[in-house]
Design a protein around this motif. Structure first.
Motif: not given
Length: 284
Positions: A146-152, A214-220, A237-239, A244-248
């Motif tokens: 669940e942690d966004p940092d870990t997801l990234e 897209d770029r590194p660390g985007l979700l965080v 979640e991030i695709d 392109i990055a697609k976040d939901k």
């Protein structure tokens, strides 16, 4: 483990359309479903290969023949998807890069180095496209991530391994330049590429959809921006599809869905920060 050669033919109501299901690892006709499971072990013991073919000949072309019709310099679109909805017990990470995927064991080992357990995986080949799914849980709790940092970190780990074993993929990935490999020839206009929408998703939460360069660390970075205006993120979640990055994200405010005014504030804040080319990013 020996696999017996079997075939079942099931005729459909439409003329000249029958489907053949083959079970033979030596018959590489186009759609292969390859599943493996790893219940807390490092060695795989169960493999299943199912090959589907169409008797009308439309899908009965091998991947070699399909390749010959493509430009020798063609680089397929890399896609990395982090799926939080399909499985209630695990986070699913899916990787697709034409039929060039390899070194999957190394990817699993890299994920384990993050304190994660890859309990199951599937490899599906359809035509000239191969997709790999990893079912990931936290090693300490056995629950989904669940942690966004870990997801990234999961996303960047998979992309890093893709670049390592298929450096040609850097031509299609923003991470090619970020990770010090070949930068993509095509550069996106961040202002044009950024799209943000907030939709209703029940009385207690809203669905935030973001599409941007897209770029590194985007979700965080996105979640930090949301937290700064006191909105809670329930899941994310991030695709990654090429550049392109697609976040939901499922978001709420004080246990309720966002009203129209707060939704507009959120969209304006995200659009402002995401379109700033000088925005600092974390290094992973």
């Amino acid at each position: 483990m020996a696999l017996a050669n079997t075939a079942m033919i099931a005729s459909s109501s439409a003329p000249h359309r029958s489907r053949i299901f083959l079970r033979d690892p030596l018959r590489m006709i186009p759609t292969v479903h390859h599943k493996f499971s790893q219940p807390h072990q490092s060695n795989f013991s169960t493999f299943r290969i199912v090959v589907h073919a169409s008797s009308n000949g439309l899908n009965a072309v091998g991947s070699t023949s399909l390749k010959s019709d493509q430009d020798a310099d063609y680089v397929p679109m890399p896609i990395v998807m982090i799926d939080q909805d399909s499985d209630s017990d695990a986070t699913i990470a899916q990787l697709s890069f034409g039929d060039r995927l390899g070194a999957l064991i190394d990817t699993m080992r890299a994920l384990k180095d993050l304190g994660l357990d890859v309990a199951k995986g599937t490899v599906t080949t359809e035509g000239s496209v191969k997709q790999t799914k990893f079912f990931i849980t936290r090693l300490d709790t056995g629950r989904k991530v669940e942690d966004p940092d870990t997801l990234e970190r999961i996303r960047l780990t998979i992309i890093n391994n893709l670049l390592k074993y298929h450096p040609e993929s850097s031509q299609q990935l923003a991470m090619g330049e970020a990770f010090g490999i070949k930068a993509p020839e095509k550069k996106l206009d961040v202002d044009i590429a950024t799209h943000i929408h907030v939709k209703e998703d029940g009385p207690k939460r809203s669905l935030l959809y973001i599409e941007t360069a897209d770029r590194p660390g985007l979700l965080v970075e996105i979640i930090k921006i949301i937290a700064d205006i006191n909105i809670d993120v329930e899941s994310a979640e991030i695709d990654t599809e090429g550049l392109i990055a697609k976040d939901k994200l499922h978001v709420s405010y004080r246990g309720a869905a966002l009203n129209s005014s707060l939704s507009q504030v959120l969209v304006n804040c995200l659009r402002y920060y995401l379109r700033r080319p000088e925005t600092e990013i974390d290094s992973y």
